[in-house]
Design an enzyme around this catalytic site. Structure first.
Site, PDB file in Angstrom:
ATOM      1  N   LYS A  11      40.274  53.085   0.663  1.00 33.45           N
ATOM      2  CA  LYS A  11      39.171  51.464   0.073  1.00 33.45           C
ATOM      3  C   LYS A  11      39.806  52.598  -1.468  1.00 33.45           C
ATOM      4  CE  LYS A  11      36.697  50.359   4.216  1.00 33.45           C
ATOM      5  NZ  LYS A  11      35.435  49.800   4.889  1.00 33.45           N
ATOM      6  N   TYR A  51      39.091  40.843   6.257  1.00 35.17           N
ATOM      7  CA  TYR A  51      37.774  40.390   7.218  1.00 35.17           C
ATOM      8  C   TYR A  51      36.918  39.632   7.170  1.00 35.17           C
ATOM      9  CZ  TYR A  51      36.796  45.735   5.589  1.00 35.17           C
ATOM     10  OH  TYR A  51      37.711  46.914   5.782  1.00 35.17           O
ATOM     11  N   PHE A  59      26.714  40.873   4.205  1.00 37.52           N
ATOM     12  CA  PHE A  59      27.388  41.542   3.072  1.00 37.52           C
ATOM     13  C   PHE A  59      29.059  41.087   2.812  1.00 37.52           C
ATOM     14  CE2 PHE A  59      27.606  44.136   7.430  1.00 37.52           C
ATOM     15  CZ  PHE A  59      29.354  43.737   7.356  1.00 37.52           C
ATOM     16  N   ARG A  87      39.012  56.470  14.580  1.00 38.48           N
ATOM     17  CA  ARG A  87      38.225  56.366  14.225  1.00 38.48           C
ATOM     18  C   ARG A  87      36.744  57.062  14.843  1.00 38.48           C
ATOM     19  NH1 ARG A  87      36.607  50.902  12.705  1.00 38.48           N
ATOM     20  NH2 ARG A  87      34.592  51.260  13.203  1.00 38.48           N
ATOM     21  N   THR A  93      30.418  54.165  10.165  1.00 35.39           N
ATOM     22  CA  THR A  93      30.475  53.062   8.941  1.00 35.39           C
ATOM     23  C   THR A  93      29.535  53.769   7.668  1.00 35.39           C
ATOM     24  OG1 THR A  93      30.951  51.516  10.750  1.00 35.39           O
ATOM     25  CG2 THR A  93      30.050  51.185   8.447  1.00 35.39           C
ATOM     26  N   ARG A 104      34.269  59.726   6.157  1.00 36.78           N
ATOM     27  CA  ARG A 104      33.320  59.300   5.956  1.00 36.78           C
ATOM     28  C   ARG A 104      32.153  60.010   5.101  1.00 36.78           C
ATOM     29  NH1 ARG A 104      33.514  53.976   9.162  1.00 36.78           N
ATOM     30  NH2 ARG A 104      34.441  52.734   7.420  1.00 36.78           N
TER      31      ARG A 104
HETATM   32  P1  ATP Z   1      35.560  49.172   8.671  1.00 34.62           P
HETATM   33  O1  ATP Z   1      36.033  47.536   9.312  1.00 34.62           O
HETATM   34  O2  ATP Z   1      35.896  49.047   7.519  1.00 34.62           O
HETATM   35  O3  ATP Z   1      37.062  50.343   9.264  1.00 34.62           O
HETATM   36  P2  ATP Z   1      33.555  49.818  10.438  1.00 34.62           P
HETATM   37  O4  ATP Z   1      34.367  48.860  11.541  1.00 34.62           O
HETATM   38  O5  ATP Z   1      33.131  51.284  10.861  1.00 34.62           O
HETATM   39  O6  ATP Z   1      34.401  49.161   8.773  1.00 34.62           O
HETATM   40  P3  ATP Z   1      32.518  47.190   9.976  1.00 34.62           P
HETATM   41  O7  ATP Z   1      30.834  47.175  11.012  1.00 34.62           O
HETATM   42  O8  ATP Z   1      33.340  46.756  10.351  1.00 34.62           O
HETATM   43  O9  ATP Z   1      32.217  48.536  10.053  1.00 34.62           O
HETATM   44  O10 ATP Z   1      32.344  46.954   8.512  1.00 34.62           O
HETATM   45  C1  ATP Z   1      33.351  46.538   8.099  1.00 34.62           C
HETATM   46  C2  ATP Z   1      32.740  47.286   6.427  1.00 34.62           C
HETATM   47  O11 ATP Z   1      32.023  46.376   5.509  1.00 34.62           O
HETATM   48  C3  ATP Z   1      32.272  48.292   6.565  1.00 34.62           C
HETATM   49  O12 ATP Z   1      33.333  49.610   6.981  1.00 34.62           O
HETATM   50  C4  ATP Z   1      32.085  48.687   5.209  1.00 34.62           C
HETATM   51  O13 ATP Z   1      32.499  48.675   3.751  1.00 34.62           O
HETATM   52  C5  ATP Z   1      30.869  47.719   5.192  1.00 34.62           C
HETATM   53  N1  ATP Z   1      29.609  47.082   5.245  1.00 34.62           N
HETATM   54  C6  ATP Z   1      28.824  46.951   7.322  1.00 34.62           C
HETATM   55  N2  ATP Z   1      28.179  46.750   6.842  1.00 34.62           N
HETATM   56  C7  ATP Z   1      27.595  47.356   6.077  1.00 34.62           C
HETATM   57  C8  ATP Z   1      25.908  46.746   5.684  1.00 34.62           C
HETATM   58  N3  ATP Z   1      24.573  47.063   6.341  1.00 34.62           N
HETATM   59  N4  ATP Z   1      26.087  46.952   4.166  1.00 34.62           N
HETATM   60  C9  ATP Z   1      26.950  46.896   3.258  1.00 34.62           C
HETATM   61  N5  ATP Z   1      28.389  46.993   3.204  1.00 34.62           N
HETATM   62  C10 ATP Z   1      29.002  46.902   5.052  1.00 34.62           C
HETATM   63 MG    MG Z   2      35.052  47.390  10.955  1.00 32.28          MG
END
Ligand code: ATP
Ligand code: MG
Length: 139
Positions: A11, A51, A59, A87, A93, A104
């Protein structure tokens, strides 16, 4: 366990901080082979589309701003059980909850600026790889 391919994205926070090489090295040490890799800057429309599953979340707009704030490095990775293995090595996250030694834990700033994306299931990997790479690039 089957040999799989998954999509990672380094990222904008990690690219800007000069951590892309460290993250790639960590992934190689974990047994991932680089199939394809490039550096691109997403448009707002591309980030929104990538996304889209999160479009109703509070968010989402901030996430789109972050993901378009600078170049990203999408990478297709191959290894046994690649999707769940990535993962695991990514970590939670929220880096505050990430296990020691994960990408991370080592390189994320906060729950949004969390250094790496990884496909979360075979169905998402199947959609996300061709989002960035042509069949020619993926062999
Ligand atoms: P990714 O999809 O990027 O691999 P992830 O699967 O761990 O990450 P998701 O729940 O899919 O998490 O969220 C996608 C992305 O959105 C996160 O990686 C983060 O950059 C952002 N994000 C998620 N939750 C929050 C939050 N509560 N506040 C701010 N940003 C968030
Ligand atoms: Mg995700």
């Amino acid at each position: 366990m089957p040999i799989e391919r998954t999509l990672a994205i380094i990222k904008p926070d990690a690219v800007a901080a000069g951590n892309a090489g460290h993250i790639i090295a960590l992934l190689e040490r974990e047994g991932f082979e680089i199939v394809a890799m490039k550096k691109v800057t997403l448009t707002e429309a591309q980030a929104r589309a990538f996304y889209a599953v999160h479009r109703a979340r509070p968010f989402y707009d901030s996430l789109v701003r972050f993901m378009t704030s600078g170049p990203v490095i999408p990478v297709v990775l191959e290894r046994e059980d690649a999707i769940s293995a990535l993962r695991k090595v990514m970590g939670a996250t929220n880096p505050a909850n990430a296990e020691p030694g994960t990408v991370r834990k080592l390189y994320a700033t906060d729950i949004e600026k969390n250094a790496i994306h990884g496909s979360d299931a075979p169905g998402t990997a199947a959609v996300e790889k061709p989002f960035f790479f042509s069949s020619l690039e993926l062999g």
